[in-house]
Write an enzyme that holds these catalytic residues in place. Structure first.
Site, PDB file in Angstrom:
ATOM      1  N   GLU A 103     -62.960 -28.524  19.641  1.00 56.07           N
ATOM      2  CA  GLU A 103     -64.065 -27.680  20.092  1.00 56.07           C
ATOM      3  C   GLU A 103     -64.957 -28.428  21.077  1.00 56.07           C
ATOM      4  O   GLU A 103     -65.419 -27.878  22.080  1.00 56.07           O
ATOM      5  CB  GLU A 103     -64.870 -27.190  18.890  1.00 56.07           C
ATOM      6  CG  GLU A 103     -64.136 -26.140  18.073  1.00 56.07           C
ATOM      7  CD  GLU A 103     -64.815 -25.810  16.754  1.00 56.07           C
ATOM      8  OE1 GLU A 103     -64.484 -24.770  16.167  1.00 56.07           O
ATOM      9  OE2 GLU A 103     -65.675 -26.593  16.311  1.00 56.07           O
TER      10      GLU A 103
ATOM     11  N   GLY B  85     -64.792 -25.169  10.205  1.00 58.78           N
ATOM     12  CA  GLY B  85     -63.378 -24.814  10.242  1.00 58.78           C
ATOM     13  C   GLY B  85     -62.476 -25.983  10.562  1.00 58.78           C
ATOM     14  O   GLY B  85     -61.272 -25.804  10.777  1.00 58.78           O
TER      15      GLY B  85
END
Length: 299
Positions: free
Chosen positions: A131, A125
Site C-alpha cells: 500500500e 488487512g
C-alpha cells in the site's frame, strides 16, 4: 423452520449498523471516483480492504456509462485487491511491471484510521508495505472510508500500529517496541490461531503495537512533547523510530507529505492522501481535502 437460540440470532440493530456502514462505504467510493478518476488515465492504483470493492464498482460503472475503450491498467496492493480488479473485468498489472519513470494518475485506498491532518493508520488487512509502495508512486493518494475511521488523533479507536517484520526478527522487534513504550506488542495470528502467525504477501509477519494516541504536527507546534516521554509520541517521530529497528520492513503509519507537496519539491508521490472521503451515517459524504500547499478544507 429452524429456530435459533436467542443468543445466536443477529439483532436488528446489529444488522442495521452493518447495512449503514456498507452504504456509507459505497457512497464514499462513488464520490471519490467521481472527483478523482480520469477515464483517460493509463495507470491507477487500487488498494485493499472492503471499501475498495465499492471504488472498483464505481470505476467499472464510469467506464460502462461512458462507453470507454478500457486501456487502463490497475496496480493492486495485494492478492485480494488483484482479485477485485479481475472480478470486475479490469486489467491488473504488477507494481514491479510499471515502466520506469511512470507514475500512477491516482491511487485509491482505505484506512483503519485517519486523523484531522490526514495522517493514516493502515495495515489492518496486512498489505501495508505494498500500500505504501503504491501510494508513493501515485500523483495523488485518495483515501476512502466510513465514518468510524474519522478521528481527531490516530490510535483513538484503532488499537495499534501495524508493522511488517521479518519472521526471524519478530522477537527482537517486539523487545525494541516495548522500549519505545508500547505496552503489549504482539505478532498477529492467522484466522486460525493454531495455524500460526499471519503471513503477508511478502511472507513476513505483522506485529501490532499499541501506543497512546499520537500527536499531530500541530500539537508539536503548539508545544506538546512528542519525543516519547511517558509513552507519548508524535506521529512522524514514532514512525521514524520504528522504521529504524532492524528487521522492520515497513510501518503502517502514512505520514509526512502528500503527493501535491512532494511533486512541488520535485519528487513523486507522498504517503498522505490529498483527500479523504468519509461516508457518514446520515447518508452524506464528508470530504477532507489538502489543497496544494499545507491547508486542509473540510466539506
Amino acid at each position: 423452520m429452524e429456530i435459533l437460540p436467542a443468543n445466536s440470532r443477529p439483532t436488528t440493530s446489529r444488522a442495521m449498523t452493518t447495512n449503514l456502514v456498507e452504504e456509507a462505504k459505497r457512497l464514499a467510493g462513488i464520490r471519490a471516483v467521481s472527483e478523482h478518476f480520469d477515464p483517460s488515465a493509463r495507470y491507477v492504483g487500487i488498494g485493499s480492504g472492503t471499501t475498495i470493492i465499492y471504488v472498483v464498482e464505481a470505476i467499472k460503472e464510469v467506464i460502462k456509462q461512458r462507453n470507454i475503450t478500457n486501456n487502463i491498467q490497475f496496480v493492486p496492493t495485494g492478492y485480494q485487491s488483484r482479485q477485485v480488479i479481475v472480478d470486475a473485468g479490469l486489467t491488473p498489472i504488477a507494481f514491479d511491471s510499471l515502466p520506469d519513470g511512470v507514475m500512477l494518475e491516482v491511487a485509491f485506498d482505505g484506512a483503519d484510521e485517519v486523523d484531522e491532518e490526514l495522517n493514516c493508520i493502515k495495515g489492518g488487512g496486512a498489505c501495508l508495505f505494498q500500500e505504501k509502495l503504491v501510494a508513493t508512486r501515485a500523483k495523488k493518494f485518495v483515501c476512502v472510508a466510513d465514518y468510524r475511521k474519522n478521528q481527531s488523533r490516530l490510535l483513538t479507536s484503532w488499537p495499534s500500529v501495524p508493522i511488517e517484520v521479518a519472521p526471524m526478527a519478530a522477537r527482537t522487534v517486539i523487545t525494541a517496541l516495548r522500549a519505545l513504550g508500547s505496552p503489549a506488542p504482539k505478532v498477529r495470528s492467522g484466522i486460525l490461531a493454531k495455524a500460526g502467525p499471519l503471513k503477508t504477501d511478502q511472507d513476513f509477519f505483522i506485529v501490532d503495537a499499541p501506543f497512546k494516541p499520537l500527536l499531530t504536527a500541530s500539537d508539536v507546534r503548539n508545544g506538546q512533547d512528542g519525543s516519547g516521554k511517558d509513552g507519548v509520541w508524535d506521529i512522524e517521530t514514532l514512525c521514524q523510530k520504528i522504521k529504524m529497528i532492524s528487521g522492520v520492513l515497513e510501518v503502517g503509519l502514512f505520514v509526512g507529505k502528500n503527493g501535491y507537496e512532494t511533486q512541488a519539491e520535485g519528487g513523486q508521490g507522498g504517503q498522505k492522501p490529498v483527500a479523504a472521503y468519509f461516508g457518514m451515517a446520515d447518508g452524506s459524504v464528508e470530504v477532507r481535502r489538502a489543497r496544494p500547499g499545507t491547508s486542509l478544507d473540510i466539506v
